[in-house]
Design a protein around this motif. Structure first.
Motif, short mmCIF file in Angstrom:
data_model
loop_
_atom_site.label_atom_id
_atom_site.label_comp_id
_atom_site.label_asym_id
_atom_site.label_seq_id
_atom_site.Cartn_x
_atom_site.Cartn_y
_atom_site.Cartn_z
N SER A 46 0.86 -1.18 0.00
CA SER A 46 0.00 0.00 0.00
C SER A 46 0.90 1.23 0.00
O SER A 46 1.83 1.33 0.81
N LEU A 47 0.61 2.17 -0.91
CA LEU A 47 1.40 3.39 -1.01
C LEU A 47 0.47 4.60 -0.91
O LEU A 47 -0.63 4.59 -1.48
N ALA A 48 0.89 5.62 -0.20
CA ALA A 48 0.09 6.83 -0.04
C ALA A 48 1.00 8.05 -0.13
O ALA A 48 2.12 8.06 0.38
N LEU A 49 0.50 9.06 -0.82
CA LEU A 49 1.26 10.29 -1.00
C LEU A 49 0.33 11.49 -0.81
O LEU A 49 -0.76 11.55 -1.42
N THR A 50 0.73 12.43 0.03
CA THR A 50 -0.01 13.67 0.23
C THR A 50 0.93 14.84 -0.04
O THR A 50 2.05 14.89 0.51
N VAL A 51 0.48 15.76 -0.90
CA VAL A 51 1.29 16.94 -1.22
C VAL A 51 0.53 18.20 -0.80
O VAL A 51 -0.70 18.27 -0.92
N TYR A 52 1.29 19.17 -0.33
CA TYR A 52 0.71 20.43 0.15
C TYR A 52 1.65 21.57 -0.26
O TYR A 52 2.88 21.42 -0.28
N SER A 53 1.03 22.71 -0.54
CA SER A 53 1.84 23.88 -0.86
C SER A 53 1.11 25.16 -0.51
O SER A 53 -0.12 25.17 -0.31
N ASP A 54 1.88 26.22 -0.45
CA ASP A 54 1.35 27.56 -0.13
C ASP A 54 1.86 28.51 -1.21
O ASP A 54 3.07 28.64 -1.42
N ALA A 55 0.91 29.14 -1.87
CA ALA A 55 1.29 30.06 -2.97
C ALA A 55 2.01 31.30 -2.46
O ALA A 55 2.71 31.99 -3.22
N GLY A 56 1.86 31.61 -1.18
CA GLY A 56 2.56 32.74 -0.59
C GLY A 56 1.75 34.00 -0.50
O GLY A 56 1.98 34.84 0.37
N ALA B 117 -1.72 34.38 -6.20
CA ALA B 117 -0.52 33.75 -6.77
C ALA B 117 -0.86 32.35 -7.24
O ALA B 117 -1.83 31.73 -6.78
N VAL B 118 -0.04 31.85 -8.15
CA VAL B 118 -0.29 30.52 -8.72
C VAL B 118 0.07 29.45 -7.69
O VAL B 118 1.19 29.44 -7.16
N LEU B 119 -0.88 28.58 -7.41
CA LEU B 119 -0.63 27.46 -6.52
C LEU B 119 -0.25 26.26 -7.38
O LEU B 119 -0.99 25.88 -8.29
N ALA B 120 0.87 25.65 -7.10
CA ALA B 120 1.32 24.52 -7.91
C ALA B 120 1.81 23.43 -6.97
O ALA B 120 3.01 23.18 -6.82
N ALA B 121 0.84 22.81 -6.29
CA ALA B 121 1.16 21.70 -5.40
C ALA B 121 1.01 20.41 -6.21
O ALA B 121 -0.10 19.96 -6.48
N CYS B 122 2.10 19.85 -6.63
CA CYS B 122 2.05 18.66 -7.48
C CYS B 122 3.27 17.80 -7.28
O CYS B 122 4.34 18.28 -6.89
N ASN C 196 -3.89 25.97 -9.49
CA ASN C 196 -4.98 26.93 -9.69
C ASN C 196 -4.59 28.30 -9.14
O ASN C 196 -3.57 28.46 -8.47
N LEU C 197 -5.48 29.28 -9.39
CA LEU C 197 -5.29 30.65 -8.90
C LEU C 197 -6.29 31.00 -7.80
O LEU C 197 -6.27 32.11 -7.28
N GLN C 198 -7.18 30.04 -7.49
CA GLN C 198 -8.23 30.35 -6.52
C GLN C 198 -7.78 30.17 -5.08
O GLN C 198 -8.27 30.86 -4.18
N ASP C 199 -6.85 29.26 -4.83
CA ASP C 199 -6.46 28.95 -3.44
C ASP C 199 -5.02 29.40 -3.19
O ASP C 199 -4.13 29.21 -4.03
N GLN C 200 -4.82 30.00 -2.02
CA GLN C 200 -3.44 30.34 -1.65
C GLN C 200 -2.70 29.10 -1.18
O GLN C 200 -1.49 28.98 -1.39
N GLU C 201 -3.43 28.20 -0.55
CA GLU C 201 -2.82 26.95 -0.10
C GLU C 201 -3.82 25.81 -0.26
O GLU C 201 -5.03 26.02 -0.14
N ASP C 202 -3.31 24.62 -0.53
CA ASP C 202 -4.18 23.46 -0.74
C ASP C 202 -3.32 22.20 -0.73
O ASP C 202 -2.08 22.27 -0.76
N SER C 203 -4.02 21.09 -0.70
CA SER C 203 -3.32 19.80 -0.69
C SER C 203 -4.10 18.79 -1.51
O SER C 203 -5.29 18.97 -1.76
N THR C 204 -3.44 17.71 -1.88
CA THR C 204 -4.08 16.62 -2.59
C THR C 204 -3.35 15.32 -2.24
O THR C 204 -2.18 15.35 -1.84
N SER C 205 -4.07 14.22 -2.39
CA SER C 205 -3.49 12.93 -1.97
C SER C 205 -3.76 11.85 -3.01
O SER C 205 -4.69 11.96 -3.83
N PRO D 129 -0.75 13.23 -8.10
CA PRO D 129 -1.64 14.17 -7.39
C PRO D 129 -1.16 15.61 -7.60
O PRO D 129 0.04 15.89 -7.52
N SER D 130 -2.11 16.51 -7.85
CA SER D 130 -1.69 17.90 -8.10
C SER D 130 -2.83 18.87 -7.81
O SER D 130 -4.01 18.52 -7.89
N GLU D 131 -2.45 20.09 -7.50
CA GLU D 131 -3.37 21.22 -7.32
C GLU D 131 -2.73 22.42 -8.00
O GLU D 131 -1.79 23.03 -7.49
#
Length: 253
Positions: free
Chosen positions: A166-176, A180-185, A202-211, A198-200
């Motif tokens: 079983s493998l799991a990956l969660t990525v998170y980022s903060d556009a600052g 600003a462009v959020l590129a959590a991938c 967009n321009l709508q969120d300053q910070e977000d995550s995906t798994s 997994p990726s996020e």
């Protein structure tokens, strides 16, 4: 033997008759005692064994009396039951020993095949990327690393044995900043081949995550790592938003 016994009786009677020192009653008692002793001597002088049941047929002297004496039936049955119990307990103990050895073997196999890891990007404030080229993400905060399959130096997990993982990956980022462009991938790779992305972006969120969570068949020596695509970036702190986890579900080798 019969001639010898008769001669003994005849001589003994003559002695008592000649001496005439006893009355008839004593004389008869002596004769009876002599006859019994003579018969006993004759019996002991023969290589025959008589059974307890009175059967004068030849029997084995080593035979158990419980096998020849009807009166000893209870003893015989008890002996048989004791023998059955002894056989049962011996077989039970042997079976328990075999089961214990099998269980110990399975336990040793499980201990030898334990493989699990869970890591986070960092324990302090850190952002990784963006880079011009894909790069391997090296997770430095280790929660668990059973079997030492994960390496903090290379950022890769190497399967210790063949099996289903079983493998799991969660990525998170903060556009600052807002807008600003959020590129959590990120890309989860198996031997350099991407198996999940997994990726996020967009321009709508300053910070977000995906798994991403998946179950894969791995062979011993297979290499699993996380790549950061060009233009993507990950940010983390001691909250451990970015995690990479894997463990063996069951072995197939």
């Amino acid at each position: 033997m019969k001639l010898q016994c008769s001669t003994c009786i005849y001589m003994y009677i003559n002695v008592f008759y000649v001496q005439d020192c006893l009355d008839l009653h004593n004389f008869l008692l002596h004769v009876l005692a002599l006859v019994i002793l003579s018969l006993l001597g004759c019996a002991l002088g023969q290589d025959r064994v008589f059974s307890w049941s009175g059967n004068d047929s030849q029997v084995d002297a080593n035979d158990n009396a419980c096998l020849t004496d009807v009166a000893s039936c209870g003893c015989c049955l008890m002996q048989k039951q004791m023998w059955k119990l002894e056989m049962f307990f011996n077989m039970t103990l042997d079976e328990l020993q075999r089961n214990l050895e099998r269980a110990q073997s399975v336990l040793n196999n499980i201990r030898a095949s334990r493989s699990a890891f869970s890591v986070a990007l960092t324990d302090t404030r850190l952002c990784v990327g963006p880079n011009r080229e894909d790069s391997v993400v090296k997770y430095s905060s280790v929660f668990v690393n059973l079997g030492d399959g994960y390496s903090t130096d290379t950022g890769a997990f190497v399967a210790p044995r063949s099996g289903v993982y079983s493998l799991a990956l969660t990525v998170y980022s903060d556009a600052g900043a807002p807008g600003a462009v959020l590129a959590a991938c990120a890309r989860l790779r198996l031997n350099g081949r991407t198996i999940a992305s997994p990726s996020e972006n967009n321009l709508q969120d300053q910070e977000d995550s995906t798994s991403a969570l998946l179950v894969v068949q791995l062979h011993a020596g297979d290499r699993v790592d996380v790549a950061l695509p060009a233009g993507c970036f990950l940010c983390d702190n001691n909250n451990h938003y970015n995690t990479f986890t894997g463990f063996l579900l069951y072995a197939t080798d």
